[in-house]
Write a protein that holds these residues in place. Structure first.
Motif, PDB file in Angstrom:
ATOM      1  N   VAL A   2       0.833  -1.204   0.000  1.00 33.01           N
ATOM      2  CA  VAL A   2       0.000   0.000   0.000  1.00 33.01           C
ATOM      3  C   VAL A   2       0.864   1.249   0.000  1.00 33.01           C
ATOM      4  O   VAL A   2       0.588   2.225  -0.715  1.00 33.01           O
ATOM      5  N   TYR A   3       1.942   1.231   0.786  1.00 35.52           N
ATOM      6  CA  TYR A   3       2.811   2.407   0.824  1.00 35.52           C
ATOM      7  C   TYR A   3       3.445   2.677  -0.536  1.00 35.52           C
ATOM      8  O   TYR A   3       3.500   3.822  -0.995  1.00 35.52           O
ATOM      9  N   GLU A   4       3.917   1.608  -1.201  1.00 38.41           N
ATOM     10  CA  GLU A   4       4.547   1.811  -2.504  1.00 38.41           C
ATOM     11  C   GLU A   4       3.534   2.248  -3.560  1.00 38.41           C
ATOM     12  O   GLU A   4       3.892   2.937  -4.511  1.00 38.41           O
ATOM     13  N   LEU A   5       2.282   1.857  -3.388  1.00 39.32           N
ATOM     14  CA  LEU A   5       1.255   2.276  -4.337  1.00 39.32           C
ATOM     15  C   LEU A   5       0.854   3.729  -4.129  1.00 39.32           C
ATOM     16  O   LEU A   5       0.531   4.435  -5.090  1.00 39.32           O
ATOM     17  N   THR A   6       0.867   4.190  -2.879  1.00 41.78           N
ATOM     18  CA  THR A   6       0.346   5.522  -2.566  1.00 41.78           C
ATOM     19  C   THR A   6       1.416   6.564  -2.275  1.00 41.78           C
ATOM     20  O   THR A   6       1.197   7.756  -2.509  1.00 41.78           O
ATOM     21  N   GLN A   7       2.563   6.111  -1.713  1.00 40.67           N
ATOM     22  CA  GLN A   7       3.598   7.035  -1.238  1.00 40.67           C
ATOM     23  C   GLN A   7       3.024   8.026  -0.224  1.00 40.67           C
ATOM     24  O   GLN A   7       3.486   9.161  -0.111  1.00 40.67           O
ATOM     25  N   ASP A   8       2.004   7.598   0.511  1.00 39.79           N
ATOM     26  CA  ASP A   8       1.306   8.458   1.469  1.00 39.79           C
ATOM     27  C   ASP A   8       1.478   7.869   2.860  1.00 39.79           C
ATOM     28  O   ASP A   8       0.914   6.821   3.185  1.00 39.79           O
ATOM     29  N   SER A   9       2.249   8.555   3.699  1.00 41.20           N
ATOM     30  CA  SER A   9       2.536   8.020   5.033  1.00 41.20           C
ATOM     31  C   SER A   9       1.311   8.031   5.936  1.00 41.20           C
ATOM     32  O   SER A   9       1.132   7.117   6.759  1.00 41.20           O
TER      33      SER A   9
END
Length: 591
Positions: A399-406
């Motif tokens: 999910v992090y790599e898909l969104t780059q949203d912490s």
């Protein structure tokens, strides 16, 4: 101080020579090769799915339900059934155990089979999974890619005759490359391999797995381009007061994950109860999936298009709920009936539908606090997938790599941890371990336990045993007992078959008196049917046996059927090997 050019050249040549002979450098080179093979496997698998889908439906696009609207209804219904016929035939005639293979078999190979996987099973699993998805079966493509990548890495390790630990590392490299090229997510690939397959985060394995994951990603991107697996709009968490809602979503996600795994098991048990032949099960299930797909084509195939629509808030509440029900049904029919394919995509799909519907309700109740139901869709994806796969860390990284949203990733972390804890507490450790348990295979989570399970009794047994014939008299028995340092001798017949054991205490008063030296034989005083350990048993079984019989030394025989004495197992040797396993694990984690 100047260095002569000749000496400098010699020093550089020596340095490069040392590097060439370094185990880590060789493993890094092998990791690059394994990553390239994994990336290639991912490309070939996706193209094979596209080809089969074109033959079945007349188009190869991943946008399945948009294109299938122009396909005649009879094709939609019959294509999965025809695929089931082919899958049933391939499974029956090609697969070693007459069953499809996927990620659970990779886990089994790493834990119990010395990281060895077969070429025949690899080819069969590849074709079966491609036919399943290409003909409209509800399954994921990531699991088959992981399996294919692992098979290629295993075959590479076997061809080079690498030792067990290097084979295991290389298997993890293949797994990492498979996940990385499937999601265009190299970090997730690394942690999935370490978390699910290798079971250790030691730097000794971490470095080559990273190299392989990056290599697989590069190969995949060079062919497909640098595009994420899903189209995700930007999201912003409105308020930290929203996090309790994410926690509740995590709890609900555990219920959906349990329902998915349970329904697959119900379908499998129903087939067995009705005694439907294994080769016919995929055909019947294919008809049922095609019937569902006639009304809800969104549930057929991988389902990425419908997942994208949920992420972009394009589906109404009623459709989201219906798709949860029918996608669960279609996936249970597919995977529970002997089709190939994985569970990764369906779990992400169900998480997206659940998160979207939950987000609509949460937004309606607290509109001023909601970040929009698209954000809940992402959280649901991570929570359902993390619980189903037993891989919360790698799912969070996807999910992090898909969104780059912490901020969104923090929400995913909360929901995924909660859902995974509930799933493992109430139901199973993961879908993969559930599949293994169905076959009677239980794999413990600790690395030490895996090493113990991978160590056979024959590797630890000693040869310092003393034997007597059943007809031996007391003087010979006393003499033999003094020869052994642990005061136990073994009674064997002329063919070496174990008859019993004698301890000094078994002689009783005759140990020190000689009035019956000419009448009492070994067969008269030995303990018949003593505890024994087969030489091919693992040390975990031996440790359990030693504890149950409360003895420090037990005989080792060829097998339960062939009671020929081949050695003796000492408790202190077993404990020393276990201690060595613990130290080995700590060293791996510190390197």
């Amino acid at each position: 101080m100047t260095v002569e050019p000749g000496k400098l050249a010699k020093r550089l040549a020596k340095s490069f020579g040392d590097m060439a002979h370094s185990e880590r450098i060789r493993l890094a080179c092998l990791a690059i090769l394994a990553g390239a093979l994994g990336g290639g496997a991912g490309i070939l698998f996706r193209e094979t799915i596209g080809l089969i889908q074109f033959i079945a439906f007349g188009f190869s696009s991943e946008r399945f339900h948009s294109n299938v609207a122009d396909v005649p209804a009879w094709i939609i219904v019959l294509a999965p059934a025809v695929g089931g016929v082919l899958v049933g035939a391939l499974t029956h005639f090609l697969m070693p155990d007459r069953r499809p293979q996927s990620v659970p078999d990779v886990i089994e190979s790493a834990a119990l089979n010395r990281s060895r996987m077969g070429k025949r099973a690899g080819i069969g699993a590849f074709l079966i999974s491609a036919i399943t998805i290409g003909s409209g079966g509800s399954a994921g493509r990531e699991g088959p890619v992981v399996h294919a990548s692992a098979v290629l890495s295993s075959l590479l390790a076997q061809a080079l005759k690498l030792d067990r630990e290097v084979r295991r590392s290389l298997l993890g490299c293949g797994v990492a490359a498979g996940v990385a090229c499937s999601f265009n997510a190299p970090i997730a690939g690394v942690f999935f391999a370490l978390e699910v397959v290798i079971g250790s985060y030691g730097l000794k394995n971490f470095a080559p797995v990273v190299v392989a994951s990056v290599t697989g990603t590069i190969v995949s991107r060079s062919y497909f381009g640098d595009f994420p697996a899903f189209t995700i709009p930007a999201h912003e968490i409105t308020s930290f007061l929203e996090f309790p809602a994410f926690a509740i979503l995590g709890a609900v996600s555990a219920g959906v994950a349990i329902a998915l795994v349970w329904s697959i098991d119900v379908v499998r048990k129903t087939h067995s109860r009705l005694r439907i032949p294994k080769f016919a099960r995929p055909t019947l299930a294919g008809l049922a999936v095609g019937g569902i797909g006639l009304f809800f084509p969104q549930v057929m195939g991988v389902g990425y298009e419908a997942t994208d629509e949920a992420l972009n808030e394009m589906l109404p509440f009623a459709m989201l709920i219906l798709l949860i029900v029918f996608k669960t049904t279609a996936t249970a029919l597919t995977l529970g009936s002997g089709f190939g394919g994985g569970i990764f995509s369906p779990s992400l799909y169900l998480g997206a539908m659940l998160g979207g519907s939950f987000g609509i309700v949460a937004t309606h109740v607290f509109p001023q606090l909601s970040s929009g139901h698209g954000a809940y869709t992402l959280v649901g994806m991570g929570a359902v997938a993390g619980a189903t796969l037993g891989a919360p860390i790698s799912t969070i990284f996807i999910v992090y790599e898909l969104t780059q949203d912490s901020a969104v990733t923090i929400a995913v972390m909360i929901a995924t941890v909660i859902s995974t804890q509930i799933f493992t507490t109430i139901y199973k450790r993961s879908f993969f371990h559930d599949q293994l348990e169905q076959r009677g295979i239980v794999i413990h989570g600790s690395r030490e336990a895996q090493i113990i399970q991978d160590t056979a009794v024959r590797e630890v047994m000693a040869q310092d045993y003393v034997t007597v014939q059943p007809s031996a008299l007391l003087p010979e028995i006393r003499a033999k007992l003094t020869e052994t340092r642990y005061s136990e001798i073994f009674v064997v017949d002329e063919e070496g078959i174990l008859v019993g054991t004698i301890l000094l205490s078994d002689l009783g008063v005759h140990a020190f008196t000689h009035d019956r030296d000419d009448t009492i034989r070994a067969i008269d005083v030995c303990r018949r049917a003593p505890p024994v350990a087969p030489e091919d048993a693992d040390l975990e079984q031996a440790m359990t046996l030693l504890e149950d019989c409360n003895e420090e030394h037990i005989a080792v025989v060829r097998s339960r059927a062939d009671m020929r004495l081949v050695g003796v197992l000492h408790e202190h040797d077993v404990m020393a090997r276990y201690h060595q396993c613990v130290l080995t694990t700590r060293n791996e984690d510190s390197l």
